[in-house]
Motif scaffolding. Sequence first.
Motif, mmCIF file in Angstrom:
data_model
loop_
_atom_site.group_PDB
_atom_site.id
_atom_site.type_symbol
_atom_site.label_atom_id
_atom_site.label_comp_id
_atom_site.label_asym_id
_atom_site.label_seq_id
_atom_site.Cartn_x
_atom_site.Cartn_y
_atom_site.Cartn_z
ATOM 1 N N SER B 201 -81.909 2.234 -68.382
ATOM 2 C CA SER B 201 -83.068 1.362 -68.173
ATOM 3 C C SER B 201 -83.043 0.191 -69.143
ATOM 4 O O SER B 201 -83.431 -0.922 -68.801
ATOM 5 C CB SER B 201 -84.363 2.155 -68.304
ATOM 6 N N LYS B 202 -82.551 0.427 -70.375
ATOM 7 C CA LYS B 202 -82.444 -0.672 -71.341
ATOM 8 C C LYS B 202 -81.448 -1.709 -70.834
ATOM 9 O O LYS B 202 -81.696 -2.911 -70.899
ATOM 10 C CB LYS B 202 -81.978 -0.141 -72.696
ATOM 11 N N ARG B 203 -80.304 -1.223 -70.328
ATOM 12 C CA ARG B 203 -79.279 -2.157 -69.831
ATOM 13 C C ARG B 203 -79.814 -2.963 -68.649
ATOM 14 O O ARG B 203 -79.580 -4.158 -68.543
ATOM 15 C CB ARG B 203 -78.033 -1.389 -69.399
ATOM 16 N N ILE B 204 -80.545 -2.259 -67.766
ATOM 17 C CA ILE B 204 -81.080 -2.944 -66.594
ATOM 18 C C ILE B 204 -82.009 -4.061 -67.017
ATOM 19 O O ILE B 204 -81.923 -5.179 -66.509
ATOM 20 C CB ILE B 204 -81.849 -1.956 -65.697
ATOM 21 N N TYR B 205 -82.874 -3.764 -67.969
ATOM 22 C CA TYR B 205 -83.834 -4.792 -68.364
ATOM 23 C C TYR B 205 -83.116 -5.984 -68.975
ATOM 24 O O TYR B 205 -83.461 -7.142 -68.697
ATOM 25 C CB TYR B 205 -84.884 -4.227 -69.323
ATOM 26 N N GLN B 206 -82.080 -5.679 -69.781
ATOM 27 C CA GLN B 206 -81.323 -6.796 -70.374
ATOM 28 C C GLN B 206 -80.689 -7.655 -69.284
ATOM 29 O O GLN B 206 -80.729 -8.882 -69.339
ATOM 30 C CB GLN B 206 -80.247 -6.266 -71.318
ATOM 31 N N SER B 207 -80.125 -7.001 -68.268
ATOM 32 C CA SER B 207 -79.459 -7.808 -67.245
ATOM 33 C C SER B 207 -80.478 -8.555 -66.393
ATOM 34 O O SER B 207 -80.194 -9.632 -65.871
ATOM 35 C CB SER B 207 -78.535 -6.960 -66.380
ATOM 36 N N LEU B 209 -83.202 -9.847 -67.663
ATOM 37 C CA LEU B 209 -83.527 -11.019 -68.478
ATOM 38 C C LEU B 209 -82.433 -12.078 -68.355
ATOM 39 O O LEU B 209 -82.723 -13.266 -68.254
ATOM 40 C CB LEU B 209 -83.702 -10.606 -69.938
ATOM 41 N N CYS B 210 -81.169 -11.614 -68.328
ATOM 42 C CA CYS B 210 -80.052 -12.549 -68.187
ATOM 43 C C CYS B 210 -80.167 -13.353 -66.905
ATOM 44 O O CYS B 210 -79.713 -14.485 -66.826
ATOM 45 C CB CYS B 210 -78.724 -11.807 -68.144
ATOM 46 N N ARG B 211 -80.748 -12.743 -65.886
ATOM 47 C CA ARG B 211 -80.866 -13.432 -64.601
ATOM 48 C C ARG B 211 -82.205 -14.137 -64.459
ATOM 49 O O ARG B 211 -82.619 -14.505 -63.361
ATOM 50 C CB ARG B 211 -80.657 -12.438 -63.462
ATOM 51 N N GLY B 212 -82.886 -14.285 -65.583
ATOM 52 C CA GLY B 212 -84.097 -15.103 -65.582
ATOM 53 C C GLY B 212 -85.356 -14.404 -65.110
ATOM 54 O O GLY B 212 -86.266 -15.067 -64.605
ATOM 55 N N PHE B 213 -85.437 -13.096 -65.283
ATOM 56 C CA PHE B 213 -86.647 -12.373 -64.853
ATOM 57 C C PHE B 213 -87.847 -12.816 -65.671
ATOM 58 O O PHE B 213 -87.784 -12.863 -66.895
ATOM 59 C CB PHE B 213 -86.429 -10.864 -65.017
ATOM 60 N N ASN B 214 -88.927 -13.210 -64.993
ATOM 61 C CA ASN B 214 -90.126 -13.617 -65.735
ATOM 62 C C ASN B 214 -91.360 -12.912 -65.197
ATOM 63 O O ASN B 214 -92.475 -13.423 -65.285
ATOM 64 C CB ASN B 214 -90.300 -15.130 -65.657
ATOM 65 N N GLY B 215 -91.182 -11.725 -64.614
ATOM 66 C CA GLY B 215 -92.328 -10.961 -64.155
ATOM 67 C C GLY B 215 -92.739 -11.306 -62.739
ATOM 68 O O GLY B 215 -93.630 -10.699 -62.187
#
Lengths: 204, 257
Positions: B201-207, B209-215
């Motif tokens: 789940s940590k890795r998923i969240y990081q990736s 963010l890398c793809r510009g996730f802003n909620g």
Amino acid sequence: MHISEGILSAPVLATGAALTVVGTAIGLKKMDYDKIPEVAILSSVFFVASLIHVPLGPTSVHLILNGLLGLLLGWSAFPAILVALFLQGILFQFGGLTTLGVNTINMALPAVVCYFLFRHAVTSENSWVEIGGAFCCGFLAVGLSGIMVALSLLFTGQSFINVAKLILLAHLPVMLIEGLFTVFVVKFLKKVKPEMLEVANATN
Amino acid sequence: MISEHLSEGTSYLHDFDPRLKIIVALIYSVTVALLTNFTLLFASLVFSLVLVTWGRLSIATVLKRLLVINGFVFFLWLVLPFSYEGKTLFEVGPLAATQPGVYQALRITLKSNAIILCLMALLSTSPTFMLVHALHHLKVPSKLVHLFFFTYRYIHVIYTEFTRLHTAMKVRSFTPSTNIHTYKSYAYLVGMLLVRSYERSKRIYQSMLCRGFNGKFHTLYHFESKPQELVSAAIMTVFVLLIAIGQWIPLGKILTF
């Protein structure tokens, strides 16, 4: 234990739904966007754990693990359990739409209660406190769920008294197993990934 | 394990706008759950069966699921007939089955099967992803919708992980039985599952963010109900209204059982 569709009365269904809405709203509020993948993955573990059958004498029981989920997620256990139950409902038709509220509150409220009761005990340095806390957490979470299922039936009609008693009886061995299980999982997490237990403590 | 083959058909119900299906399924379940009149309960069961036929669901799958779900109903049949006071129908040893008890058990059986069949016909005929999309369009809070998507996606991943660990245990001659060793081994399995999931789940969240996730949640599917679907949904709603009227507004004694 899921209560199937078509059994409970309107007031019980409505109360369950209302309480679940409140609990889920609190859970969602406390869950930031960065926590979503974590809560979702733990919710899937909860879903998969319910498919694991452990032997018990001549039969087998499936794991519930709501105490453990509560320990790891705190209030977020509400949305996590809601989502897992909804998916079980549409994928296997276990439970359904009208009973979703009652089933969620029956499992999630004990999870949150046990979180507040035992979150400090399980991270204690004293291994007796830790073991006792973890055991009671698993044991009580399932026990409280059983009591709430029994109460949901009793509030529907006094004639469900025998059914309710049998359900409570059936929960006893599961409570013991879940207690033991939670002890072992907590011990394991402390050895392998202690921050999982502490993170939950810090954020809620 | 998690099969969705009910959703793979090509019937009219499969193409139906999932938003309408969810709304109809919800009002129908709530209404049927509160019925007590036998005529109306039978009518609802017939209505659900019509829906199942309309969705051209595989009879084998439907029966298999009904069998599993009726486990709890079967258990109620063992207890409920003996829990009511009233006219005795038959006796088993010291226990007397009464008429109100049997009626109550029958009522519950009809209700749960009618509701479950309807859910199968309306909800299981859409892929889960579509249903969750529909929930989003029905204004379910976005965090909850996110949670649905992720959970549904990761159930498969976690289950695969579980089977891998379980196979590893089996090739090492693990035989489950009722003892501490078994519980401990399963607990370590679940523990390992949790640890790996947590790291994933940590890795998923990081990736993300890398793809510009802003909620924000960008939807790819937008639903549009065809006029024909609106008419069908309206007909189903009229049926729900009719059974509700039949149950709660006394139209003479014609409909009462």
